[in-house]
Design a protein around this motif. Structure first.
Motif, short mmCIF file in Angstrom:
data_model
loop_
_atom_site.label_atom_id
_atom_site.label_comp_id
_atom_site.label_asym_id
_atom_site.label_seq_id
_atom_site.Cartn_x
_atom_site.Cartn_y
_atom_site.Cartn_z
N VAL A 213 -3.90 -3.36 -5.10
CA VAL A 213 -2.96 -2.27 -4.82
C VAL A 213 -2.03 -2.67 -3.68
CG1 VAL A 213 -2.76 0.10 -3.96
CG2 VAL A 213 -4.51 -0.47 -5.66
N ARG A 214 -2.57 -3.29 -2.66
CA ARG A 214 -1.74 -3.70 -1.52
C ARG A 214 -0.74 -4.78 -1.93
NH1 ARG A 214 -5.45 -3.41 3.98
NH2 ARG A 214 -6.30 -1.34 3.57
N ILE A 215 -1.16 -5.69 -2.79
CA ILE A 215 -0.24 -6.71 -3.29
C ILE A 215 0.93 -6.05 -4.00
CG2 ILE A 215 0.04 -8.54 -5.02
CD1 ILE A 215 -2.80 -9.49 -4.25
N VAL A 216 0.62 -5.10 -4.87
CA VAL A 216 1.66 -4.42 -5.65
C VAL A 216 2.60 -3.64 -4.73
CG1 VAL A 216 2.09 -2.57 -7.32
CG2 VAL A 216 0.34 -4.29 -7.78
N LEU A 217 2.03 -2.83 -3.84
CA LEU A 217 2.89 -2.00 -2.99
C LEU A 217 3.72 -2.85 -2.04
CD1 LEU A 217 0.58 1.05 -2.17
CD2 LEU A 217 2.21 0.77 -4.04
N ASP A 218 3.15 -3.93 -1.50
CA ASP A 218 3.94 -4.82 -0.65
C ASP A 218 5.09 -5.46 -1.42
OD1 ASP A 218 2.97 -4.67 1.97
OD2 ASP A 218 1.33 -6.05 1.58
N ALA A 219 4.82 -5.84 -2.68
CA ALA A 219 5.87 -6.46 -3.49
C ALA A 219 6.99 -5.46 -3.79
CB ALA A 219 5.28 -7.00 -4.79
N ILE A 220 6.63 -4.22 -4.06
CA ILE A 220 7.65 -3.20 -4.31
C ILE A 220 8.51 -2.99 -3.07
CG2 ILE A 220 8.00 -0.73 -4.76
CD1 ILE A 220 5.51 -0.86 -6.58
N VAL A 221 7.87 -2.83 -1.93
CA VAL A 221 8.62 -2.60 -0.69
C VAL A 221 9.51 -3.80 -0.38
CG1 VAL A 221 8.43 -2.24 1.80
CG2 VAL A 221 6.93 -0.99 0.24
N ALA A 222 8.99 -5.01 -0.57
CA ALA A 222 9.79 -6.21 -0.30
C ALA A 222 11.04 -6.26 -1.16
CB ALA A 222 8.93 -7.45 -0.53
N ARG A 223 10.98 -5.67 -2.34
CA ARG A 223 12.12 -5.67 -3.24
C ARG A 223 13.09 -4.54 -2.93
NH1 ARG A 223 15.32 -8.65 -6.36
NH2 ARG A 223 13.50 -9.81 -7.12
N VAL A 224 12.58 -3.31 -2.71
CA VAL A 224 13.48 -2.15 -2.63
C VAL A 224 13.88 -1.79 -1.21
CG1 VAL A 224 12.39 -1.29 -4.74
CG2 VAL A 224 11.74 -0.29 -2.54
N ALA A 225 13.06 -2.16 -0.23
CA ALA A 225 13.37 -1.85 1.18
C ALA A 225 12.74 -2.93 2.06
CB ALA A 225 12.84 -0.47 1.55
N PRO A 226 13.25 -4.15 1.98
CA PRO A 226 12.57 -5.28 2.61
C PRO A 226 12.39 -5.14 4.11
CG PRO A 226 14.77 -5.88 1.83
CD PRO A 226 14.45 -4.56 1.23
N GLU A 227 13.27 -4.40 4.76
CA GLU A 227 13.14 -4.25 6.21
C GLU A 227 11.96 -3.36 6.59
OE1 GLU A 227 15.45 -0.82 4.67
OE2 GLU A 227 15.41 -2.98 4.27
N ARG A 228 11.35 -2.67 5.60
CA ARG A 228 10.23 -1.76 5.88
C ARG A 228 8.86 -2.42 5.67
NH1 ARG A 228 14.61 0.94 6.62
NH2 ARG A 228 14.54 3.19 6.90
N GLY A 229 8.83 -3.65 5.21
CA GLY A 229 7.54 -4.29 4.93
C GLY A 229 7.23 -5.38 5.92
N PRO A 230 6.03 -5.98 5.81
CA PRO A 230 4.94 -5.57 4.93
C PRO A 230 4.26 -4.30 5.44
CG PRO A 230 4.23 -7.37 6.34
CD PRO A 230 5.70 -7.17 6.61
N LEU A 231 3.49 -3.67 4.56
CA LEU A 231 2.85 -2.41 4.91
C LEU A 231 1.67 -2.64 5.84
CD1 LEU A 231 2.81 -0.78 1.37
CD2 LEU A 231 4.41 -0.30 3.23
N PRO A 232 1.50 -1.76 6.82
CA PRO A 232 0.34 -1.88 7.71
C PRO A 232 -0.97 -1.62 6.96
CG PRO A 232 2.02 -0.43 8.63
CD PRO A 232 2.39 -0.65 7.20
N ALA A 233 -2.04 -2.20 7.47
CA ALA A 233 -3.37 -1.95 6.92
C ALA A 233 -4.06 -0.80 7.63
CB ALA A 233 -4.21 -3.21 7.02
N TYR A 234 -3.45 -0.31 8.73
CA TYR A 234 -4.05 0.77 9.50
C TYR A 234 -2.99 1.82 9.79
CZ TYR A 234 -8.02 -2.34 10.28
OH TYR A 234 -9.10 -3.16 10.08
N ALA A 235 -3.46 3.05 9.97
CA ALA A 235 -2.59 4.16 10.34
C ALA A 235 -3.25 4.93 11.48
CB ALA A 235 -2.36 5.08 9.15
N PRO A 236 -2.46 5.62 12.29
CA PRO A 236 -3.07 6.42 13.35
C PRO A 236 -4.05 7.44 12.78
CG PRO A 236 -0.70 6.23 13.69
CD PRO A 236 -0.99 5.67 12.34
N THR A 237 -5.21 7.51 13.37
CA THR A 237 -6.25 8.42 12.86
C THR A 237 -5.73 9.85 12.83
OG1 THR A 237 -7.94 6.97 13.79
CG2 THR A 237 -8.62 9.22 13.22
N SER A 238 -4.87 10.21 13.75
CA SER A 238 -4.38 11.58 13.85
C SER A 238 -3.53 12.01 12.68
CB SER A 238 -3.58 11.75 15.15
OG SER A 238 -2.46 10.86 15.16
#
Length: 241
Positions: A213-238
């Motif tokens: 899933v992460r491979i797919v989502l990273d590839a999509i972001v790299a194509r459509v909004a490259p400045e927004r990737g790669p996706l983090p593996a962690y998010a603020p707990t809050s």
């Protein structure tokens, strides 16, 4: 910080929507918008084969809607094609093997533009790639991403229309796909001259497992909004819902 897992839901503005097709059907769906108010790109998703369990909640698209608005400022539009049911409801009409679904795709793209959403990309998965290839080349979109394309219904003339459009197309082809493996895909996609084909080692048609899933989502972001990737593996707990 909390690790992003398969059930992680991150903040977004989520709206139940209806699409109205040119042949008179009402389709049900959801639009997930960045809570930031900034939209870097827009995904119109076309789900896998509904006669074999595909629907708007197919797991890669559900996780895209849960993660991409927050992490990448990407709007994600998911919907049930004609005759398809999910917890959101049932879209009117009956499955039409990819023919009538042309109206469904057009209605979804039109909705995105009516909302003023920028940089619209169609992301098809399995059967959704067939609808995209057969009917997407003439749509008002920036390009397409194909996940596990089987090439059961799309023909050379469809690929040639895409080639003539000049719009970019990315295909992610699993190494162990049930229908079309990377080497055969390279041969069969030859008419689509601008295609970028990425073979994904160890992956299978359904992209099961967080790694894929992460491979797919990273590839999509790299194509459509490259400045927004790669996706983090962690998010603020809050913010984890």
């Amino acid at each position: 910080m909390a690790e992003v897992r398969s059930t992680t839901v991150l903040p977004a503005i989520r709206e139940e929507i209806e699409l109205h097709t040119a042949d008179g059907l009402t389709l049900v769906g959801e639009l997930a918008m960045p809570a930031s108010g900034r939209v870097a790109a827009t995904l119109v998703t076309m789900h896998p084969l509904p006669t074999h369990g595909g629907f708007m909640d197919s797991h890669v698209f559900r996780k895209a809607a849960w993660r991409l608005p927050y992490f990448a400022d990407i709007a994600v539009l998911r919907f049930n094609t004609r005759g398809t049911s999910s917890p959101r409801g049932r879209s009117e009409g009956e499955f039409d093997g990819g023919a009538g679904e042309a109206h469904d795709l057009r209605a979804a793209v039109a909705f995105a533009h009516e909302r003023g959403l920028p940089h619209v990309w169609v992301v098809g998965w399995s059967f959704g790639t067939e609808v995209t290839l057969m009917h997407g080349a003439d749509q008002d979109i920036d390009g397409a991403v194909l996940l596990s394309p089987p090439l059961h219904r799309a023909r050379d003339e469809d690929l040639e229309r895409w080639a003539a459009s000049g719009k970019p197309v990315l295909a992610l082809v699993p190494e162990h796909d049930d229908f079309l493996k990377p080497d055969e895909a390279r041969e069969r996609f030859a008419p689509l001259t601008q295609l970028e084909l990425v073979a994904v080692p160890d992956a299978k048609h359904l992209w099961v497992g967080e790694r894929f899933v992460r491979i797919v989502l990273d590839a999509i972001v790299a194509r459509v909004a490259p400045e927004r990737g790669p996706l983090p593996a962690y998010a603020p707990t809050s913010v984890v819902q």
